[in-house]
Design a protein around this motif. Structure first.
Motif, mmCIF file in Angstrom:
data_model
loop_
_atom_site.group_PDB
_atom_site.id
_atom_site.type_symbol
_atom_site.label_atom_id
_atom_site.label_comp_id
_atom_site.label_asym_id
_atom_site.label_seq_id
_atom_site.Cartn_x
_atom_site.Cartn_y
_atom_site.Cartn_z
ATOM 1 N N ARG A 97 1.356 -12.032 6.910
ATOM 2 C CA ARG A 97 2.209 -12.945 6.168
ATOM 3 C C ARG A 97 3.413 -12.231 5.573
ATOM 4 N N ARG A 98 3.215 -11.044 5.057
ATOM 5 C CA ARG A 98 4.321 -10.326 4.427
ATOM 6 C C ARG A 98 5.386 -9.934 5.457
ATOM 7 N N GLY A 99 4.938 -9.547 6.652
ATOM 8 C CA GLY A 99 5.893 -9.208 7.694
ATOM 9 C C GLY A 99 6.743 -10.400 8.107
ATOM 10 N N LYS A 100 6.128 -11.590 8.129
ATOM 11 C CA LYS A 100 6.897 -12.788 8.473
ATOM 12 C C LYS A 100 7.940 -13.104 7.410
ATOM 13 N N VAL A 101 7.562 -12.902 6.133
ATOM 14 C CA VAL A 101 8.531 -13.128 5.065
ATOM 15 C C VAL A 101 9.690 -12.160 5.177
ATOM 16 N N LEU A 102 9.398 -10.901 5.497
ATOM 17 C CA LEU A 102 10.460 -9.908 5.647
ATOM 18 C C LEU A 102 11.355 -10.237 6.840
ATOM 19 N N GLU A 103 10.802 -10.808 7.900
ATOM 20 C CA GLU A 103 11.622 -11.210 9.041
ATOM 21 C C GLU A 103 12.584 -12.329 8.660
ATOM 22 N N LEU A 104 12.107 -13.280 7.868
ATOM 23 C CA LEU A 104 12.979 -14.347 7.409
ATOM 24 C C LEU A 104 14.094 -13.806 6.525
ATOM 25 N N LEU A 105 13.782 -12.878 5.646
ATOM 26 C CA LEU A 105 14.798 -12.304 4.767
ATOM 27 C C LEU A 105 15.824 -11.506 5.559
ATOM 28 N N ALA A 106 15.373 -10.814 6.599
ATOM 29 C CA ALA A 106 16.310 -10.034 7.409
ATOM 30 C C ALA A 106 17.201 -10.938 8.255
ATOM 31 N N ALA A 107 16.669 -12.081 8.699
ATOM 32 C CA ALA A 107 17.472 -12.991 9.525
ATOM 33 C C ALA A 107 18.554 -13.690 8.708
ATOM 34 N N GLN A 108 18.266 -14.051 7.459
ATOM 35 C CA GLN A 108 19.221 -14.741 6.596
ATOM 36 C C GLN A 108 19.256 -14.034 5.244
ATOM 37 N N PRO A 109 19.924 -12.890 5.158
ATOM 38 C CA PRO A 109 19.872 -12.095 3.911
ATOM 39 C C PRO A 109 20.627 -12.726 2.753
ATOM 40 N N CYS A 110 21.592 -13.594 3.035
ATOM 41 C CA CYS A 110 22.393 -14.188 1.955
ATOM 42 C C CYS A 110 21.804 -15.489 1.422
ATOM 43 N N ARG A 111 20.720 -15.925 1.975
ATOM 44 C CA ARG A 111 20.125 -17.197 1.549
ATOM 45 C C ARG A 111 19.129 -16.964 0.438
ATOM 46 N N ALA A 112 19.208 -17.767 -0.624
ATOM 47 C CA ALA A 112 18.263 -17.687 -1.741
ATOM 48 C C ALA A 112 17.051 -18.551 -1.409
ATOM 49 N N TRP A 113 16.017 -17.915 -0.909
ATOM 50 C CA TRP A 113 14.830 -18.640 -0.486
ATOM 51 C C TRP A 113 14.041 -19.161 -1.685
ATOM 52 N N LYS A 114 13.352 -20.258 -1.477
ATOM 53 C CA LYS A 114 12.418 -20.808 -2.451
ATOM 54 C C LYS A 114 10.998 -20.689 -1.905
ATOM 55 N N GLY A 115 10.078 -20.601 -2.833
ATOM 56 C CA GLY A 115 8.695 -20.464 -2.421
ATOM 57 C C GLY A 115 8.199 -21.643 -1.613
ATOM 58 N N VAL A 116 8.665 -22.839 -1.959
ATOM 59 C CA VAL A 116 8.247 -24.032 -1.217
ATOM 60 C C VAL A 116 8.744 -23.972 0.219
ATOM 61 N N GLU A 117 9.974 -23.488 0.425
ATOM 62 C CA GLU A 117 10.521 -23.379 1.778
ATOM 63 C C GLU A 117 9.737 -22.369 2.606
ATOM 64 N N LEU A 118 9.439 -21.226 2.017
ATOM 65 C CA LEU A 118 8.673 -20.221 2.745
ATOM 66 C C LEU A 118 7.261 -20.710 3.063
ATOM 67 N N ALA A 119 6.660 -21.401 2.113
ATOM 68 C CA ALA A 119 5.307 -21.911 2.346
ATOM 69 C C ALA A 119 5.301 -22.956 3.457
ATOM 70 N N ALA A 120 6.342 -23.791 3.515
ATOM 71 C CA ALA A 120 6.405 -24.800 4.573
ATOM 72 C C ALA A 120 6.598 -24.161 5.942
ATOM 73 N N ILE A 121 7.400 -23.099 6.014
ATOM 74 C CA ILE A 121 7.634 -22.429 7.292
ATOM 75 C C ILE A 121 6.380 -21.711 7.761
ATOM 76 N N LEU A 122 5.665 -21.076 6.839
ATOM 77 C CA LEU A 122 4.468 -20.312 7.197
ATOM 78 C C LEU A 122 3.219 -21.170 7.276
ATOM 79 N N GLY A 123 3.329 -22.450 6.901
ATOM 80 C CA GLY A 123 2.173 -23.339 6.965
ATOM 81 C C GLY A 123 1.142 -23.072 5.889
ATOM 82 N N ILE A 124 1.563 -22.733 4.680
ATOM 83 C CA ILE A 124 0.670 -22.427 3.566
ATOM 84 C C ILE A 124 0.525 -23.668 2.690
#
Length: 375
Positions: free
Chosen positions: A314-341
């Motif tokens: 899970r942590r590696g997937k979060v880091l991949e998202l951050l590397a793909a869009q470094p200027c985007r301010a992610w929210k926990g709800v968005e990350l949870a929806a993408i990862l299916g949590i």
């Protein structure tokens, strides 16, 4: 001094001295691509053949270059004299614009493109319903005071555009009047022109400003049913009203063309022609995109598509998202929806731990802020 380096003289074979329109390559975002020109060329030449009054001197300049020049003026709002040097001479382009507009070429061209778009959308070629509205626009000092007025409701001195669109938002008719003309008064010639062009239309939606004798006149004289979509007094803030959003979206499409943001034309019919040219440009690009099976182009503010996540944890997937869009301010709800949590609270705690451990400290608190379901 020209900004762009001109090509060698007479390199394109144009009969006009000093013109290099033949063989011109697209250089600006407003220029037609090869796919768009393949869509527009046949329709344009067919309409030009219909409008020929008498055989005379053939056209010297390249048709694609002239249409690109008119699209450049419409898109970027410059003066005709400010056309770049790789286009045909400005006086020739303006002469073509006047001649074609007087004969109704852009309107007929838009009608052909609109029919093809409606067929591709699994609609009838001729519309059966439409929506009307008006828009007040400020006028420049070049516009005559006779054709201008003051809209007391919008606090605008200028002219007013009355348009009718179909259920897809494609332009059907347009009338330009002084801004002082009431909506219901400007709708009389608009509906008359709409009935003259489209005998299949039986229903028209409008807002509350068209209430009154217009509804009765349209029913008795034109055999048109004008349905009013009024805004309730109990509503607060922005609310999408049924059917009316279609014509409002069409106005937003037109406002992308800077020549239409303010009225500079001395004659209302010239501004009507520019509106039709903008509609032709929009329909051409939309038809070429649909024929190629491409999705609509995203706006500049839209985020890029998400990458394919290949990390096993899970942590590696979060880091991949951050590397793909470094200027985007992610929210926990968005990350949870993408990862299916499903358990967002526990995921928030995990994000906090990773942040304190230094794994995702580049984002900081913005990463796990606003993680409630209402975010």
């Amino acid at each position: 001094m020209p900004v762009y380096t001109p090509a060698p003289e007479n390199s394109s074979g144009c009969a006009s001295p000093g013109c290099r329109c033949h063989g011109r390559r697209p250089a600006y975002p407003s220029d037609l691509s090869d796919a768009e020109w393949a869509v527009l060329e046949g329709e344009a030449r067919a309409v030009m053949a219909e409008l020929v009054k008498a055989m005379g001197r053939p056209m010297v300049h390249d048709l694609r270059a002239v249409l690109d020049a008119i699209g450049y003026v419409t898109r970027y709002g410059i003066e005709w004299r400010a056309l770049p040097v790789d286009f045909p001479p400005h006086d020739a382009v303006y002469a073509f614009f006047l001649r074609w507009s007087a004969r109704g070429l852009p309107e007929r061209l838009a009608g052909r493109l609109r029919g093809r778009l409606r067929v591709m959308a699994r609609r009838g070629e001729l519309p059966t319903a439409g929506c009307i509205d008006s828009q007040s626009v400020k006028a420049a000092e070049t516009v005559s005071a006779v054709t201008c007025g003051y809209d007391s409701g919008k606090k605008i001195k200028g002219q007013k555009r009355h348009i009718a669109v179909d259920t897809l938002g494609l332009l059907l008719a347009v009338i330009v009047t002084a801004a002082s003309v009431q909506d219901r008064d400007g709708a009389h010639p608009l509906l008359a022109r709409l009935r003259e062009k489209f005998s299949t239309i039986t229903l028209v939606w409008a807002d509350g400003g068209y209430a009154g004798r217009l509804v009765t006149w349209a029913r008795d004289v034109l055999r048109l049913t004008v349905t009013l979509v009024k805004r309730s007094d109990n509503l607060r803030g922005f609310v999408v009203l049924p059917r009316r959003w279609v014509v409002e979206r069409s106005f937003a499409w037109l406002m992308r063309y800077r020549r239409l943001v303010r009225i500079y034309e001395r004659k209302p019919e010239h501004h009507e022609a520019l509106i039709w040219w903008a509609a032709v440009h929009q329909m051409t690009r939309r038809l070429a995109r649909e024929l190629a099976g491409q999705p609509p182009h995203g706006r500049w503010g839209d985020p890029p598509p998400l990458p394919e996540l290949i990390s096993p944890d899970r942590r590696g997937k979060v880091l991949e998202l951050l590397a793909a869009q470094p200027c985007r301010a992610w929210k926990g709800v968005e990350l949870a929806a993408i990862l299916g949590i499903e358990n967002i609270n526990s995921f928030r705690v995990q994000l906090s731990q990773w942040s304190h451990q230094g794994h995702i400290n580049k984002i900081g608190p913005a990463l796990y802020a606003c993680t409630s379901l209402s975010a």
